[in-house]
Design a protein around this motif. Structure first.
Motif, PDB file in Angstrom:
ATOM      1  N   PRO A  43      -8.459  17.762 -28.837  1.00  0.00           N
ATOM      2  CA  PRO A  43      -8.661  18.978 -29.657  1.00  0.00           C
ATOM      3  C   PRO A  43      -7.425  19.881 -29.688  1.00  0.00           C
TER       4      PRO A  43
ATOM      5  N   MET B  18      -4.817  18.257 -31.887  1.00  0.00           N
ATOM      6  CA  MET B  18      -5.289  18.374 -33.280  1.00  0.00           C
ATOM      7  C   MET B  18      -5.034  19.798 -33.810  1.00  0.00           C
ATOM      8  N   TYR B  19      -5.328  20.773 -32.966  1.00  0.00           N
ATOM      9  CA  TYR B  19      -5.106  22.179 -33.348  1.00  0.00           C
ATOM     10  C   TYR B  19      -3.619  22.424 -33.626  1.00  0.00           C
TER      11      TYR B  19
ATOM     12  N   TYR C  71     -12.162  21.771 -30.698  1.00  0.00           N
ATOM     13  CA  TYR C  71     -11.159  22.167 -31.698  1.00  0.00           C
ATOM     14  C   TYR C  71     -11.599  23.448 -32.411  1.00  0.00           C
TER      15      TYR C  71
ATOM     16  N   ARG D   1      -9.698  26.911 -32.844  1.00  0.00           N
ATOM     17  CA  ARG D   1      -9.402  27.416 -34.189  1.00  0.00           C
ATOM     18  C   ARG D   1      -9.947  28.823 -34.391  1.00  0.00           C
TER      19      ARG D   1
END
Lengths: 276, 407
Positions: free
Chosen positions: B196, B199-200, B299, B303
């Motif tokens: 995560p 990905m962020y 994630y 976010r």
């Protein structure tokens, strides 16, 4: 006239919310129609389509907006109810059903009001002659609407059994007809002493062909437990019966999850295997 | 007067100490088991029963279930000898799907491949393979710059690398409390980033660095370990009336949709490929939740800044701790006095244990800390997990008594 349950989807609120959505038909159980056309695997429909489902029929679709969906959608419990239900103890329910029609009240139980699967091309249904005598003037018929014409098929009988035959049912004046055009079938009893026939059941007959491989396998299994004691044979038969129905359903995608069938008759006719 | 000033100073110092201890406790990968019930029901009441939550957009994701897309392959022993067969996710199907996605790599925002590729798969003579499914899959992966694979740690904490070494990857391991997943650690062992987090960083083009107990991103201080707010749950995938978009890989590749339709199907979404039903389910406070969903939720927490330490949260905690400290350093706690004199408690047999001042002190501290935690959850959506401070308060009161610091 009692009608087979039909569920109409999409046309109102649903289409308003998802009017731009596209549905790819991934799989079908039972019979689903889009207007007058039978829905097939691989079809593409939109949310404004007017779908009709026979009872127990299901569609698996891939929706452009929502992904995989099963239609008709089941009622959804709220997340609160879903969470609280998790706290409650789980209970199971068992049910039984009769094999042969002994008196009038069993008609509905025997055929249900959804899909009635006929394994093979014909089946015979045993009735109680005291309630339903069969002779030249008294008989059963299956009635359906084909191209806006009412067709009333007199069903042949022998002794205390009447016959539902695919060949007889789906031919008019010697010509075969497309059974997918027929939405509902109504079983009537014509009594020689009454003017109008009685509706005794509504259902959708679905004729199922069983593969030779499966028949050979079943034959082998039947031979194996013929040597068993009566108690064991009865026990095996009960287990065996359910597993055969499941295997046949797995071979035939059009069979819905809920259906009635002529399995006992089919086993007896093909394998001389009687329910004891 | 001097003693009163001393008390204020001690109260402030103790509040700061509690604040530091809280942050330290929050960074621990586990939680006090007794606190689970409060966190569970606090979350359920707020999020489910009262509906006080904002769901992430349903347009952002498509979940692709590979729970039933399996193939049999040789199981090799430590020496590389085949000892039987094992079931793995079907690499032919995955390869085919990724090949389609590779025709327009920017069509989809991001692809999470939460499938572990531990062993190689050879040629299958039954399929007349001329090329291994692994090569085909690898070639497809190389065309997708926005693909990230998950991987795990072995039991001895060494890294269990996937066979595709040069495909971007992120760790997808987490710890549990009493077998229930609660906290997610974004960076493990100081330097191993999880999926995560990677990905962020990829999607938001942001740098995130670990500094001590925290993560630093631009001017923000983030908790590295965080009680995850599970915003998308199994219910949202399988039961809800308006579900998040999910489909089986089998359906997508059934041939009903051509390649263009498949690309349209996943367009502008984050694709999450994983087992959402069978082998990768984890117990959470909301019931079983798919492992891939936990990664997505981690994630989403990053976010949405759910693990960000804000000035308001800091002030809230400091105020609560100052009040708790002030009460701790009172010679005679009003609550203790009230309970001990209460006729009601004297009448009820099973509550009589509360007349013991030590037990009552302990219970009182636990209650105030739980109330603080609940307040933080209600006001800032941050679950604290600070019940261990009960022990600290119990000890500090006795130390204060020994040093005669009571007012």
């Amino acid at each position: 006239m009692k009608k087979i349950s039909i569920i109409v989807l999409f046309v109102l609120a649903y289409s308003y919310l998802h009017a731009q959505d596209t549905y790819f038909i991934q799989n079908i159980k039972g019979i689903v129609k889009n207007g007058s056309n039978t829905v097939k695997k691989g079809d593409k429909i939109d949310a404004t389509s007017k779908l009709t489902f026979t009872k127990g029929a299901l569609l698996m679709v891939s929706s452009q907006k929502e992904g995989m969906k099963i239609l008709p959608a089941k009622p959804v419990s709220s997340e609160t109810a879903y969470t609280l239900a998790d706290l409650l103890p789980k209970t199971n329910r068992a049910s039984t059903r009769g094999n042969f029609i002994q008196n009038p009240k069993y008609f509905e139980n025997y055929f249900g009001d959804g899909v009635y699967c006929v394994f093979g091309d014909e089946t015979q249904v045993k009735v109680n002659l005291t309630d339903y005598p069969m002779n030249k003037d008294s008989y059963f018929s299956l009635r359906y609407d084909y191209n806006n014409e009412i067709v009333d098929k007199k069903l042949a009988f022998a002794g205390d059994q009447f016959v539902i035959s695919k060949k007889e049912l789906f031919s008019i004046k010697g010509k075969d007809i497309d059974s997918s055009e027929i939405a509902e079938f109504a079983l009537h009893y014509h009594s020689g002493t009454k003017k109008s026939p009685n509706l005794v059941a509504s259902f959708m007959p679905l004729f199922i062909s069983v593969s030779q491989e499966l028949k050979t396998e079943i034959g082998g299994m039947v031979a194996m437990f013929k040597e068993e004691t009566p108690e064991n044979r009865q026990k095996y038969f009960n287990d065996f019966r359910r597993s055969i129905a499941t295997r046949i359903a797995a071979e035939n995608a059009q069979m819905p999850d809920e259906y009635k069938e002529n399995l006992n008759y089919w086993l007896e006719k093909n394998f001389d295997l009687k329910a004891e | 007067m001097k003693k009163r000033i001393l008390l204020i100073i001690i109260t402030v110092i103790n509040a700061f100490l509690m604040l530091l201890l809280s942050f330290w406790l929050m960074t621990l990968p586990f939680n006090n088991g007794d606190e689970l019930l409060v966190i569970e029901w606090g979350s359920k009441i707020k999020k489910i029963f009262l509906g006080l939550e904002k769901k992430p957009s349903k347009e952002d994701f498509i979940f692709i279930n590979v729970a039933y897309d399996k193939q049999l392959t040789d199981k090799l022993d430590d020496n590389g000898f085949p000892i039987g067969k094992q079931v793995i996710t079907d690499r032919y199907k995955l390869g085919h799907f990724l090949e389609i996605l590779g025709k327009k790599p920017q069509n989809q925002k991001f692809i999470i491949g939460d499938v572990f590729f531990g062993d190689s798969v050879g040629l299958d003579p039954c399929r007349n393979d001329s090329i291994s499914p692994d090569f085909r899959l690898y070639a497809a992966m190389k065309k997708l710059p926005n693909l990230m694979l998950s991987y795990h740690l072995k039991e001895n904490d060494s890294i269990d690398y996937p066979i595709f070494r040069d495909i971007p990857r992120g760790l997808s391991d987490y710890t549990t409390t009493e077998d229930i997943f609660l906290k997610f650690q974004f960076v493990k062992y100081d330097s191993i980033p999880t999926l995560p987090l990677e990905m962020y960083k990829f999607l938001h083009k942001k740098e995130v660095k670990k500094e001590g107990l925290f993560l630093l991103s631009e001017m923000n201080v983030l908790l590295n370990t965080h009680i995850l707010d599970i915003k998308i749950r199994n219910y949202d995938l399988f039961v809800a009336e308006e579900k998040y978009k999910m489909d089986n890989l089998e359906n997508i590749l059934s041939g009903v949709m051509n390649e263009e339709a498949v690309l349209e199907y996943v367009k502008d979404r984050i694709i999450v490929i994983g087992d959402f039903e069978v082998t990768d389910n984890h117990k959470t406070i909301y019931g079983d939740t798919a492992g891939s969903l936990l990664l997505v939720n981690a994630y989403l927490n990053l976010r949405d800044g759910d693990n960000r330490l804000t000035v308001w949260l800091f002030l809230y905690l400091f105020s609560c701790y100052a009040l708790i400290s002030y009460l701790t350093f009172q010679k005679e706690k009003q609550l203790v006095k009230w309970v001990q004199e209460s006729k009601f408690i004297q009448k009820i047999k099973f509550l009589r244990f509360l007349r013991n001042p030590n037990i009552l002190d302990f219970v009182g501290n636990a209650t105030t800390l739980l109330l603080t935690s609940m307040g933080s959850f209600l006001l800032f959506d941050v679950q604290l997990g600070i019940l261990y401070l009960t022990l600290y308060l119990f000890i500090i009161r006795r130390v204060a008594g020994y040093l005669k610091l009571y007012e």
